[in-house]
Design an enzyme around this catalytic site. Structure first.
Site, PDB file in Angstrom:
ATOM      1  N   TYR D  52       0.862  -1.188   0.000  1.00  0.00           N
ATOM      2  CA  TYR D  52       0.000   0.000   0.000  1.00  0.00           C
ATOM      3  C   TYR D  52       0.895   1.234   0.000  1.00  0.00           C
ATOM      4  O   TYR D  52       2.003   1.208   0.547  1.00  0.00           O
ATOM      5  CB  TYR D  52      -0.909  -0.009   1.235  1.00  0.00           C
ATOM      6  N   GLU D  53       0.415   2.319  -0.603  1.00  0.00           N
ATOM      7  CA  GLU D  53       1.304   3.451  -0.856  1.00  0.00           C
ATOM      8  C   GLU D  53       1.756   4.153   0.419  1.00  0.00           C
ATOM      9  O   GLU D  53       2.665   4.974   0.381  1.00  0.00           O
ATOM     10  CB  GLU D  53       0.650   4.450  -1.814  1.00  0.00           C
ATOM     11  N   SER D  54       1.175   3.805   1.564  1.00  0.00           N
ATOM     12  CA  SER D  54       1.640   4.361   2.825  1.00  0.00           C
ATOM     13  C   SER D  54       3.017   3.808   3.211  1.00  0.00           C
ATOM     14  O   SER D  54       3.574   4.234   4.219  1.00  0.00           O
ATOM     15  CB  SER D  54       0.641   4.039   3.930  1.00  0.00           C
TER      16      SER D  54
END
Lengths: 285, 269, 285, 269
Positions: D52-54
Site C-alpha cells: 500500500y502506498e503508505s
C-alpha cells in the site's frame, strides 16, 4: 523469489566475465567471502563499482580481474593507501586499470538513482572540484525553476551486487542493521542481488517495523557464510579486525608477498574458513 | 615531548578542539579532526554533535575509531542513517555547521588535494581520493582544516583540486555560486591561521607556545603572512591534556588488544 | 536546539499570516491538535501544503484561512470527498482557493528534494497525465547521459512544518515509528519544524539504532499533546478513529453544521481536550 | 443478493482475485482492489506481496483497511518504508508487477479520471485527484482495473486524464516512451474485459453468470465490443465466497465497533 545456495554456486550463477559488479559495504558488512569466492573462480574483465574499494578490490585488482574501477575513496580506511590499486594505476601492474572517480556524494546519489530506476542523479556537488574536469561522466543540468546549475552523474546499475547482511529469515527476507551504508541501494540498483548472511532465523516477527529489510522477491540468492564480512564486522556478531587492516598495508606493499598471501588465504581456502577468523572477535561484539 | 610538557601534535589537537562549540554540528574526518572533535566533546562542549559520513549522527565514541565506520560510532549515536540520506538531508541540506578536514596537500587559500601527486592520468602517487570532502568543503557552513606542517604538505600549488577552498582567493567562492564560508580556520602543529578578510590567504594569527615565525616558515611551502598582532596560543590545560592522553591511551589499548588476537586470527585464516 | 513549549506558544511563535505551511501526516500521525490551535489563533492567507489534505485542511479551508493549497490527494481517505475544499474550489466559498495539484510521486519527491536542500526534484512521472497541462510547476529536464526526458517539480520548502510523533526524549530528540510517511522529509524541508508528541521519556537508549529520529537541533519546538493526532492514530498508543472520518462526511456537507461543529469542537476547546478523545481507542492499540 | 447465491459485487471481487498470482507484487488501491487482493492472499495466492502506498510492504491485514494507512497494514507488513522510498525504489524502480486501480471515470482505452467532473479550472465536481495513480499507471508492469459498471463511470470521453491507460489506443504508450504494459484487465460487476491486442480497446471476454450482453451495454457509455468466443466467468467457489464474506464481516465488525465508541468520543471532544 530468492534461492538459498552455497556461495560457490551463488557466485557462479550470478557473476560473469565482463560484468559490472558491486561488492558493497561502507566499512561495515563488507562481503569479503563473496569477493574471495569470485577470486577463486577467476573472473576477468570486471568493472568494479564501490564507494570505498578497500582490501577486497585491492585483492581483485592485484589478481588482474578488473578492467575498470568506479569509486569515490580508494583507501585502506584509517590506514592509508591501497597498494595494489596504486600499482595498477601508477605502473599498469598486473595490467592497466581504467578508473572513473567520483565523490561520495556523487556515488551515494548514483546508487540511490539506480535503486529508483532513474538514468541519472542530480545534486549540488563538485563545485570548484577538479574531478569534474577529468571525469566525463560528471555533467550538469539546470534547474528549470531557479536556473541553478546542479551536478549530474549517471546512475549506478550493476549487473550484480553482492552484499553481506546479518540475517535472513526462512522465507528469504534479509535484514541489514547498524551502519546500513549503501547496502539497500546497491542491492536494489542491480539486476541481480546476492546476499551472504551470518545466519538464518525462523522469522522476523519481533523486528521493529521500520528496519532495513530486503523482501525475498528483491533478492536473487542467499548464502549462509558466518564471518563472511571479516576483516570488516557484522554489528551484533563480531567486531572489526582493525589489525588485519593494518597488516594489509604490509602485505599489499610487495607483489610477491601479495601473491603468496592470496594463494594461502584465498585460493586454498573456502567460504567455510571465515567462521574461525572471527571467533576471537565475537565475545566483544 | 618537548620541555614544554606537551607535543606539537597535542597542541594542534587541543587548539583545534577549542574552536568547537557546544551547538556545533560537525562532519568529522578521521585522524586529527576526529581526536579534536572528541576532546571538545569531553571537555568544554559536551553537547556538540559529531557526525561521521558512515551515517552516525550525534555519536560519542569512548575510543577513537580507526575508520569512519567503526561499530563504536553506531553504538553511541543518536541515530544511524543510510549514506545517501547522510549526504542528501544532512550535508547537502545545509545542517552541518563545521566540516572538519585534513589534507595531503594544502595551498594558502585552503584548497585541498587528496587525490594524486603528479598528473591525474599518470600520477606519481595515487592517493585515496576525495571521499566526502568535495561536498563537505562546499556544503558545510564553514570548514576547519588541521594538519601537521611540512613543505611537502603545505605547497604553493597543489597538484589537484580535490576540495575547493577559496580557489584563487578573494570572492572566488561567490563567483562560483558557493554561498558557504569555506575554510575559516587552519590549525597546524605550530600555529593558528585565519584567512585574510579580503584576499582569503591564510594568515598566522597565533603561534603555539615556543614556536617562532622562522619555524613556521621553514615548514611551509609558501611565503607565510603573519598578522600584525600575533598572539600566543594558550598552553593546553591539565584537563585538556589529560583528556586527550586518556582518549589516545584507550584507543591504543583497544586497537592493540584487537591487533594481538587478530594476528592469531589471520594466521588461522 | 529545540524548546519544549505549550502548543499555543509553539504555534504563535512559529506560524505567521501568509506562511507556506505543511501539517504533514500520511494517514498516520496527523497533527490535528496543532492544526486546531492554528485555527483558534485565526491565521490568514496561508499556503497549505500536504500530500493528503484531509479533515484538518478541510477545516482550515472551510474557516477561510487558506489562500492556496498544494496537494496530491484531496480526499477523506476511504470515505470520499472533502466537502469544504470542494465548496471553495467549486463555489469560491468562503473565498476562492488557488490550487497547485501534483501526484503523490511528485509531492514525495518534492519534499525529499526540500529536505536535501535542492531547488527541484526529478523523477519518471506524469507520462500521459493531464496534470502536466494544468500545473505550470510541472516541467521537465533531459538526462544528459541518456536523453530521457524526466519530470521536474520545484522542491517543497515550507516556512514551517508541523508533525505529530510518538515521543521525545528529555534532550528533545524526536522518534517517529510505524507508518513514517513523509514526516522526516517534511520536517527537514522546512525552515522551522514544530512537533507535537504523545509523551516525553528520559532517553532513547534502548531504541534500535536505525529508527527515524530527528535530533533536537533539527527541531524548533516540541509540545506534549497526548491524543494530538486524533482522529488519526499514533502507532503503539491508540488506533484510528474511523468513525470520525465517516462522521466528517456529514458534518462538512453543510456550511452551517460545519461552522457549528468547529465552534463547539475546535474554537471552544484546547489542546488539553485531545487526550480524552482517544481514551476509548487506547486499549486496542 | 440474486437467486445466484452471490452478488454482482462479490463476483467482481472474486473474479479480480483470481487474476492475481502468488509471485505478484501488487500496489493496492483502497476499496474493491484491496478486497480482491486480500481474497487472493487468503485463497489461492498466500505468497502474494501486497503493497500500500503508505509504505507497507508485504502486508497481510486481517480486516480490510478503511484508509491506505491503517495501523493494521503496518502491524502485519514485512517492512514499512517512507513514502519517498515507496515511490522511488519500489514503484519507479520497476518492482511492482500489478498496479490495481479503481476509477471514477474510465474510457474504453483504460484511461482513468479521478480528478474533476467538468472543466479543471471550474469543475462541476471536484474529486480527490490522482494520489499515487498517475505513476502507478505507468511504472507498474501491468495495470488491473476494477469498478462497478455505470453509464456515469464508463464514458466515451473522460473529463480529465488523471492516469494514462492506452491513450488513443494502439501504440500510444510506446509513442510516449512508456515501456510498461498498461491496463491489461478490467473486471466489472458484470464481466471480464481485456484490451484488443491491436487497438487496445477493452473487449468483453467473459460474462459473469446470469449476465447478458444487453446488460453490459446498458451500463456502459461506449459501444461495447465482445470477443468472438465469449466465455462465462466461473461462479465463485464456496471457499472464495466464504473467504470474502468472512473478511467483510470482520471488517464491518471492526469498523462498527470503533464507530460506536468513537461517536461517544467525538461527543466528549
Amino acid at each position: 523469489m530468492t534461492k538459498f545456495l552455497p556461495l560457490s554456486k551463488a557466485v557462479a550463477d550470478n557473476l560473469n566475465n565482463g560484468d559490472t559488479v558491486a561488492f558493497e559495504g561502507f566499512t561495515h558488512l563488507i562481503p569479503t567471502a563473496a569477493a574471495h569466492e569470485a577470486i577463486r573462480q577467476g573472473f576477468k574483465d570486471l568493472t568494479l563499482v564501490r564507494m570505498t574499494p578497500d582490501l577486497i578490490y585491492d585483492q581483485m585488482i592485484g589478481m588482474g580481474m578488473a578492467r575498470k574501477a568506479i569509486f569515490s575513496y580508494a583507501g585502506n580506511p584509517g590506514v592509508g593507501l591501497l597498494r595494489r590499486l596504486r600499482d595498477a594505476v601508477e605502473n599498469g601492474f598486473p595490467h592497466a586499470l581504467e578508473i572513473e572517480e567520483h565523490s561520495h556524494a556523487a556515488m551515494a546519489n548514483a546508487y540511490e538513482a539506480g535503486a529508483a530506476g532513474l538514468p541519472c542523479a542530480i545534486f549540488r556537488g563538485y563545485r570548484g572540484a577538479e574531478l569534474a574536469r577529468v571525469n566525463p561522466n560528471i555533467k550538469s543540468v539546470t534547474c528549470p525553476f531557479t536556473g541553478e546549475v546542479l551536478a549530474a552523474v549517471p546512475s549506478v546499475r550493476p549487473d550484480v551486487t553482492f552484499i553481506h547482511a546479518q540475517k535472513a529469515n526462512k522465507r528469504g527476507d534479509v535484514l541489514v542493521e547498524g551502519i546500513i551504508g549503501i547496502q539497500k541501494e546497491a542491492a536494489l540498483a542491480a539486476r541481480r542481488a546476492v546476499v551472504t548472511v551470518e545466519e538464518v532465523v525462523d522469522n522476523f516477527d519481533d523486528l521493529h517495523p521500520n528496519l532495513t529489510v530486503l523482501p525475498n522477491w528483491s533478492v536473487t540468492a542467499i548464502s549462509v557464510v558466518p564471518g563472511g564480512a571479516h576483516p570488516s564486522y557484522a554489528h551484533g556478531y563480531y567486531i572489526r579486525d582493525n589489525a588485519s587492516y593494518l597488516e594489509w598495508d604490509e602485505i599489499a606493499a610487495d607483489r610477491d608477498r601479495f601473491r603468496e598471501w592470496m594463494q594461502k588465504n584465498v585460493i586454498e581456502k573456502t567460504a567455510d574458513d571465515f567462521s574461525a577468523r572471527v571467533e576471537h572477535l565475537r565475545n566483544v561484539a | 615531548m618537548s620541555e614544554l610538557g606537551f607535543t606539537p601534535n597535542e597542541m594542534m589537537t587541543i587548539a583545534a578542539s577549542r574552536a568547537l562549540k557546544g551547538d556545533d554540528v560537525c562532519f568529522v574526518g578521521i585522524g586529527a579532526p576526529s581526536a579534536a572533535c572528541n576532546v571538545a566533546r569531553l571537555t568544554h562542549a559536551p553537547e556538540i554533535t559529531l557526525i561521521y559520513e558512515s551515517g552516525t549522527i550525534g555519536t560519542a565514541p569512548d575510543v577513537l575509531p580507526l575508520s569512519i565506520g567503526d561499530g563504536e560510532l553506531c553504538d553511541t549515536a543518536i541515530t544511524t542513517v543510510s549514506v545517501p540520506e547522510m549526504f542528501r538531508y544532512w550535508l547537502q541540506g545545509g545542517r552541518i555547521s563545521i566540516g572538519f578536514l585534513g589534507a595531503a596537500q594544502l595551498d594558502k587559500f585552503g584548497n585541498i588535494n587528496t587525490t594524486v601527486i603528479g598528473d591525474y592520468a599518470h600520477p606519481k602517487t595515487r592517493l585515496p581520493g576525495g571521499g566526502g570532502a568535495p561536498e563537505i568543503a562546499t556544503s558545510s557552513q564553514e570548514i576547519y582544516i588541521t594538519m601537521a606542517q611540512s613543505k611537502r604538505g603545505m605547497v604553493d600549488k597543489i597538484d589537484f583540486y580535490t576540495s575547493f577552498g577559496h580557489g584563487d582567493g578573494g570572492d572566488h567562492r561567490q563567483r562560483l555560486g558557493i554561498d558557504t564560508k569555506g575554510p575559516t580556520l587552519l590549525i597546524t602543529d605550530l600555529a593558528i591561521w585565519k584567512p585574510d578578510p579580503a584576499t582569503k590567504e591564510f594568515t598566522v594569527v597565533s603561534l603555539h607556545p615556543g614556536v617562532t615565525r622562522e619555524k613556521v616558515q621553514e615548514t611551509c611551502g609558501w611565503t607565510v603572512k603573519f598578522a600584525d598582532k600575533l598572539e600566543e596560543t594558550p598552553e593546553p590545560t591539565q584537563l585538556e591534556l589529560q583528556t586527550l592522553r586518556d582518549l589516545k591511551a584507550r584507543t591504543d589499548a583497544a586497537h592493540k588488544g584487537e591487533a594481538v588476537s587478530a594476528k592469531r586470527g589471520s594466521k588461522d585464516g
